[in-house]
Structure formats: C-alpha cells, structure tokens
Design an enzyme around this catalytic site. Structure first.
Site: not given
Length: 388
Positions: A35, A67, A124, A126-127, A129-130, A174, A224
C-alpha cells in the site's frame, strides 16, 4: 549478535580499535502490504534483528568497507572521487548509493572511514535487510560528519537509493519503519501525507512469530516493479472517470462503484487489494488500540488472503506456512509480510502455544517443501541509532 561482535571483527580486519558502533533494525509490517506506493496506510514496526557496524577513521579519503555477511568479497575501497561511478553489483552499492545521495544533498566528508558490518537479518527474507543497511549508513554518515539531516530526510534518501540507483521502485515503508521505530510500538503511517502516529503493540498473552520460508525472494524485485506498474495503470483508468490522486484515497464502496472504469480483470484485482488493504489497515490499527485482538487477527488473515488471490505475491512456500499456521491452536491470525515471492510470514500466537506451533508448522513445511523453515519470536525495537 551485538556490538561486541562487530568491534572484535573490526580489529581483526583493520588492525586497530573501532571508535564508534551503530545499529539499524529490520522490520515487519503488521498489516498494510503493497500500500505504501499506492498512497495508503502501513502499520510496521522495527525488530531487534538487524545490522550492526563498527567504524573508525582513516586518512585515505575513502570508505573502506567489509561485511561479515559477504566475507568472500573482502574489503572494498570506495575513494571519495569514485562516489558517482556506476554501481558494482555488490552489497557496497547500498553504502555508495547513500553516500552519493547525501553528498549531493550537502554532506561534507572530511576524512575516510573504515567500516565493519555484520547483520543477523536473513538475506532475502523480506525483513528489509537492504533498507536496514541504507539507514545504518545514513545514521553513520549523518552522525560522524555532522550532516544535520532530519530522520525523515534520511528515509527519503534511502528511498531515492532504491528507486534511482538500485532500480527497485519501492515505497517509503521499509526505510521509515527502520529509521523511526520505537520499542514496543508500531507506526501507523499515511504514505500519502507522511503523517504518522505511534501506537502501542499490546498483545496480551500473545506474541508475534516470524516464519522464514528460507526461500530467497529472487523474483521479488522484478515482480514488485510489475505490481506497482499494474496499480499505476489501474489508477490511470480510474482517473478518466473520477478525481483521485491515489488508490489509497478510495473507500471500498467508491472502488466497487467505479470498477467499470478498469476494463482489465487482472488490474481490477491488483487495485482492489490496494484499496481494501488500506481500509483493513485502518480497521486493524483501531482494533489493536481497542484491545480487540480477535478482530485484529481476522484482519491480518484477510490481508493474507488478498495478497495470495488478488495481488498474487505469495507462492507455495508462504502459502504452506500461513495455511498450516492458521490450523494451530492459539493462533489469532497469520499472513505473509514484506514484498512476497518467498521471504517471511508472521503469525499472532498465544505464548503458551508457541513451542507446539513451531513444531507443527515446521514439520508440515518440511514435509511439503523439502527443507526447514526458521522461526523467531519478534521483539519490537527502537530505530536506527548510534550505540556508543
């Protein structure tokens, strides 16, 4: 994982002591999926899983980056003179993207930095990370170079990196949730006006369980962008007959009365999700405020059905988790969270039933999919910050 881990790692990589540590959380969205780019409401919260950084200065006029999540990449140098070079296809693109956007906005990088990063957000999943990495970088550069940027400016910088540099046409949710999060609270954000309010997440005897499919969201970026394009096409069709700036402005009745303007059945489904999900989010936030967890759970589950059948962004892995979650004792609601096509789902579970829930859903998932899902009890945390 904590700040001690990254300070030790910093010393191992750079041969000196770190001077500062930072943290940016991941996020889950309780309800209000897909949304944010449709001018609707979202209801996310930051979580205690996230991305840590240990930082020290160097005199090389360069960002030297490592990293622990991508050890084979090694240390990557980004000289200040190369900030506006093309992206490299590495995790460092997010650092470089934030640095160049902030530089364009007036940031003055007066010396180099050595940066050691490690995160416990599954890549990857969906939490976000990017977005966590973007807000971590924004917080580092804003703090250490006295950038003076407001938190909402950092949020918009992160969105600009995703849209203009990385190439994902994401919305604002996000970065907003990660930068602006507060412990034990979710944020009801109107993405059309950027007005927001913090609401306590009081679940009584229940907890939020994150269920990770362990399937990377490999198609998520392209799909997306496709879903966003479909919603834009539906909106353009509606605008030929009614005055509306975004799908999020429409009530359910207004949408139903004007679906004849959209002469494509797929586009009707996509737009219906955006409109109805926005209304579900408003109803769910009110139910949570009122302590009506039963209604809140039902709306969360209804969101999941819409994401599966109208927006079609789930897949067998997420569907298996959610379907089996809803069969378990003590579950008030469940749905996928994030962009979809893999990644994570969430369930609201009575704390007394969590152990059985994880055993039963995990077994059903393994039997159906052939490998394990992972489960975490969500701890709602503060947003991005300097730790020392």
């Amino acid at each position: 994982m904590n700040s001690t881990d990254v300070t030790k790692g910093f010393t191992e990589q750079f041969g000196k002591q770190a001077e500062h540590t930072f943290f940016a959380p991941g996020r889950i969205n309780l309800i209000g999926e897909h949304t944010d780019y449709n001018g609707g409401h979202v209801f996310p919260c930051a979580i205690s899983l996230g991305t840590y950084a240990a930082v020290g200065t160097n005199e090389d006029n360069a960002f030297r980056l490592y990293s622990a999540n991508f050890p084979k990449v090694g240390i990557i140098d980004i000289p200040f003179s190369d900030l506006f070079q093309d992206k490299r296809g590495l995790w460092t693109d997010y650092f470089q993207g934030m640095a160049r956007v902030m530089k364009t906005a007036g940031a003055n990088f007066t010396h180099g930095l050595n940066v050691y990063i490690n995160g416990n957000l599954p890549d990857g999943a969906g939490l976000s990370s990017s977005a966590s990495l973007e807000m971590l970088v924004g917080t580092i550069l804003n703090s250490l170079f006295d950038g003076g940027f407001e938190p909402l400016e950092l949020v918009q910088f992160g969105v600009k990196v995703e849209n203009d540099y990385i190439g994902v046409n994401s919305g604002v949710m996000d970065q907003f949730a990660i930068e602006m999060g507060r412990a034990n609270q979710a944020t009801l954000l109107d993405t059309n006006t950027m007005k927001y309010e913090y609401l306590p997440v009081e679940m009584g005897d229940n907890v939020i369980v994150i269920m990770n499919t362990n399937k990377r969201r490999e198609l998520a970026d392209s799909k997306y962008n496709e879903r966003r394009s479909e919603c834009e096409k539906a909106l353009a069709m509606l605008q030929k007959g009614i005055e509306v700036k975004s799908l999020g402005q429409l009530s359910e009745d207004e949408f139903d009365e004007n679906t004849y303007l959209i002469y494509d059945p797929i586009l009707i489904k996509r737009a219906r999700h955006a409109v109805f999900e926005n209304q579900r989010t408003l109803k769910a936030s009110k139910a949570l405020q009122d302590g009506d967890l039963k209604t809140f759970g039902k709306l969360v589950s209804a969101s999941g059905v819409s994401l599966a059948f109208d927006y079609e962004v789930t897949g067998i892995e997420l569907d298996t988790l959610v379907t089996n979650a809803l069969k378990q004792r003590g579950v008030l609601g469940a749905r996928m969270t994030g962009a979809g096509f893999g990644g994570c789902a969430i369930a609201i579970v009575n704390s007394a039933d969590v152990e059985d829930f994880i055993d039963n859903v995990g077994k059903a998932y393994r039997e159906k999919i052939g490998y394990d899902a992972h489960f975490y009890v969500a701890d709602i945390a503060d947003g991005a910050k300097q730790l020392n």
